[in-house]
Write a protein that holds these residues in place. Structure first.
Motif, PDB file in Angstrom:
ATOM      1  N   PHE A   1       0.820  -1.207   0.000  1.00  0.00           N
ATOM      2  CA  PHE A   1       0.000   0.000   0.000  1.00  0.00           C
ATOM      3  C   PHE A   1       0.856   1.259   0.000  1.00  0.00           C
ATOM      4  N   GLU A   2       1.958   1.242   0.758  1.00  0.00           N
ATOM      5  CA  GLU A   2       2.851   2.399   0.808  1.00  0.00           C
ATOM      6  C   GLU A   2       3.491   2.653  -0.554  1.00  0.00           C
ATOM      7  N   ARG A   3       3.774   1.575  -1.266  1.00  0.00           N
ATOM      8  CA  ARG A   3       4.472   1.709  -2.543  1.00  0.00           C
ATOM      9  C   ARG A   3       3.531   2.031  -3.696  1.00  0.00           C
ATOM     10  N   TRP A   4       2.347   1.404  -3.700  1.00  0.00           N
ATOM     11  CA  TRP A   4       1.455   1.522  -4.862  1.00  0.00           C
ATOM     12  C   TRP A   4       0.181   2.316  -4.596  1.00  0.00           C
ATOM     13  N   GLY A   5      -0.140   2.597  -3.338  1.00  0.00           N
ATOM     14  CA  GLY A   5      -1.341   3.360  -3.041  1.00  0.00           C
ATOM     15  C   GLY A   5      -2.602   2.643  -3.494  1.00  0.00           C
ATOM     16  N   MET A   6      -3.478   3.367  -4.209  1.00  0.00           N
ATOM     17  CA  MET A   6      -4.745   2.782  -4.644  1.00  0.00           C
ATOM     18  C   MET A   6      -4.542   1.623  -5.622  1.00  0.00           C
TER      19      MET A   6
ATOM     20  N   ALA B   1      -6.919  -6.275   1.066  1.00  0.00           N
ATOM     21  CA  ALA B   1      -7.117  -4.991   0.389  1.00  0.00           C
ATOM     22  C   ALA B   1      -8.209  -4.126   1.010  1.00  0.00           C
ATOM     23  N   GLY B   2      -9.422  -4.674   1.141  1.00  0.00           N
ATOM     24  CA  GLY B   2     -10.527  -3.884   1.656  1.00  0.00           C
ATOM     25  C   GLY B   2     -10.322  -3.409   3.084  1.00  0.00           C
ATOM     26  N   PRO B   3     -10.149  -4.340   4.038  1.00  0.00           N
ATOM     27  CA  PRO B   3      -9.970  -3.919   5.436  1.00  0.00           C
ATOM     28  C   PRO B   3      -8.751  -3.026   5.652  1.00  0.00           C
ATOM     29  N   LEU B   4      -7.638  -3.321   4.976  1.00  0.00           N
ATOM     30  CA  LEU B   4      -6.433  -2.531   5.191  1.00  0.00           C
ATOM     31  C   LEU B   4      -6.582  -1.133   4.608  1.00  0.00           C
ATOM     32  N   ALA B   5      -7.230  -1.012   3.448  1.00  0.00           N
ATOM     33  CA  ALA B   5      -7.473   0.309   2.862  1.00  0.00           C
ATOM     34  C   ALA B   5      -8.312   1.160   3.803  1.00  0.00           C
TER      35      ALA B   5
ATOM     36  N   ASN C   1     -11.121  -0.640  -6.637  1.00  0.00           N
ATOM     37  CA  ASN C   1     -11.825  -1.871  -6.296  1.00  0.00           C
ATOM     38  C   ASN C   1     -12.698  -2.347  -7.449  1.00  0.00           C
ATOM     39  N   ALA C   2     -13.475  -1.427  -8.028  1.00  0.00           N
ATOM     40  CA  ALA C   2     -14.371  -1.783  -9.131  1.00  0.00           C
ATOM     41  C   ALA C   2     -13.588  -2.217 -10.365  1.00  0.00           C
ATOM     42  N   LEU C   3     -12.556  -1.438 -10.716  1.00  0.00           N
ATOM     43  CA  LEU C   3     -11.747  -1.786 -11.889  1.00  0.00           C
ATOM     44  C   LEU C   3     -11.052  -3.131 -11.711  1.00  0.00           C
ATOM     45  N   GLY C   4     -10.509  -3.355 -10.517  1.00  0.00           N
ATOM     46  CA  GLY C   4      -9.838  -4.625 -10.247  1.00  0.00           C
ATOM     47  C   GLY C   4     -10.795  -5.796 -10.298  1.00  0.00           C
ATOM     48  N   GLY C   5     -11.974  -5.635  -9.695  1.00  0.00           N
ATOM     49  CA  GLY C   5     -12.969  -6.707  -9.711  1.00  0.00           C
ATOM     50  C   GLY C   5     -13.442  -7.043 -11.108  1.00  0.00           C
ATOM     51  N   ILE C   6     -13.670  -6.007 -11.916  1.00  0.00           N
ATOM     52  CA  ILE C   6     -14.141  -6.220 -13.288  1.00  0.00           C
ATOM     53  C   ILE C   6     -13.068  -6.911 -14.126  1.00  0.00           C
ATOM     54  N   CYS C   7     -11.828  -6.415 -14.032  1.00  0.00           N
ATOM     55  CA  CYS C   7     -10.736  -7.003 -14.838  1.00  0.00           C
ATOM     56  C   CYS C   7     -10.442  -8.437 -14.411  1.00  0.00           C
ATOM     57  N   TRP C   8     -10.400  -8.666 -13.095  1.00  0.00           N
ATOM     58  CA  TRP C   8     -10.067 -10.008 -12.601  1.00  0.00           C
ATOM     59  C   TRP C   8     -11.169 -11.010 -12.929  1.00  0.00           C
ATOM     60  N   ALA C   9     -12.395 -10.703 -12.534  1.00  0.00           N
ATOM     61  CA  ALA C   9     -13.501 -11.643 -12.737  1.00  0.00           C
ATOM     62  C   ALA C   9     -13.830 -11.798 -14.218  1.00  0.00           C
ATOM     63  N   GLY C  10     -13.980 -10.662 -14.914  1.00  0.00           N
ATOM     64  CA  GLY C  10     -14.316 -10.730 -16.330  1.00  0.00           C
ATOM     65  C   GLY C  10     -13.218 -11.356 -17.164  1.00  0.00           C
ATOM     66  N   GLY C  11     -11.974 -10.934 -16.890  1.00  0.00           N
ATOM     67  CA  GLY C  11     -10.850 -11.460 -17.665  1.00  0.00           C
ATOM     68  C   GLY C  11     -10.617 -12.940 -17.442  1.00  0.00           C
TER      69      GLY C  11
ATOM     70  N   ALA D   1     -13.488   7.216  -2.423  1.00  0.00           N
ATOM     71  CA  ALA D   1     -13.643   7.383  -3.876  1.00  0.00           C
ATOM     72  C   ALA D   1     -12.503   6.687  -4.621  1.00  0.00           C
ATOM     73  N   LYS D   2     -11.272   6.876  -4.124  1.00  0.00           N
ATOM     74  CA  LYS D   2     -10.116   6.210  -4.744  1.00  0.00           C
ATOM     75  C   LYS D   2     -10.215   4.696  -4.575  1.00  0.00           C
ATOM     76  N   PHE D   3     -10.589   4.288  -3.361  1.00  0.00           N
ATOM     77  CA  PHE D   3     -10.706   2.859  -3.094  1.00  0.00           C
ATOM     78  C   PHE D   3     -11.751   2.221  -4.004  1.00  0.00           C
TER      79      PHE D   3
END
Length: 222
Positions: free
Chosen positions: A113-118, A134-138, A152-162, A146-148
């Protein structure tokens, strides 16, 4: 006997209610994203492979939707829990479940999180350790929601859809090409899913080593 066995399997697969599969996938991935260590990736791959069987009414698109929904909702609930209880929650979890929430796991996630942020939230969707944290630590680190939510949405869509699309279409192509050996197509799809998972874990391992080296260098300077 062989024909009877195949018929029996076909009937069993055809009898699986698609809605039950979608709800189960959404629940498993949602709980994993919330912070409960469950095999979300294995469940997603297994359910997607089910769509390749001609007797199955399960559709990969709805598996992807269920997985996306579970990922986004579960992460958001985890964020709320982490924001409310903060780091003491991880200390308590570390004592109760050291295998999954030990100090080393937490330190690795915090460095990410310190290195990559959102982006740790986004890429965390592809890495088992960060997928749980990811969720609890954020929330505990007070990342703006808003950033989270965006990551979160982009990651979920790319991971699940892809993941579902890649496994489904690769397996479908292999099954069509090797029509007389349908199960080989399924095996190829499964191996592909495992290969992608191992590659991601390998990259995550390199990133983990890199962050550890950075921390050691910083400590030496002090």
């Amino acid at each position: 006997m062989e024909g009877f066995g195949a018929l029996h399997i076909d009937q069993w697969i055809a009898a699986i209610p698609p809605l039950a599969v979608y709800l189960t996938i959404g629940l498993i991935i949602g709980l994993e994203s919330l912070g409960i260590p469950l095999p979300g990736e294995i469940a997603l791959v297994s359910a997607t492979l089910l769509t390749l069987h001609p007797s199955s009414a399960v559709q990969w698109e709805w598996i992807a939707v269920a997985a996306m929904t579970g990922a986004i909702v579960g992460d958001s609930i985890g964020y709320s829990i982490g924001r409310k209880f903060g780091k003491p929650l991880f200390v308590w979890l570390g004592k109760k479940f050291p295998k999954h929430f030990g100090p080393n796991h937490l330190a690795t996630a915090e460095r990410a999180f310190e290195r990559w942020g959102m982006w740790a939230v986004f890429f965390g969707r592809f890495i088992a350790l960060l997928r749980i944290f990811a969720g609890p630590l954020a929330g505990a680190l007070k990342m703006p929601y808003a950033k989270f939510l965006t990551a979160n949405a982009l990651g979920g869509i790319c991971w699940a859809g892809g993941t579902t699309a890649a496994i489904h279409y690769l397996g479908e192509a292999a099954s069509h090409f090797l029509s007389q050996f349908a199960w080989i197509g399924l095996g190829v799809a499964l191996l592909f899913g495992i290969g992608v998972s191992l590659f991601i874990k390998h990259r995550a391992g390199k990133a983990h080593v890199s962050t550890e080296d950075t921390a050691i260098e910083a400590a030496d300077k002090h």
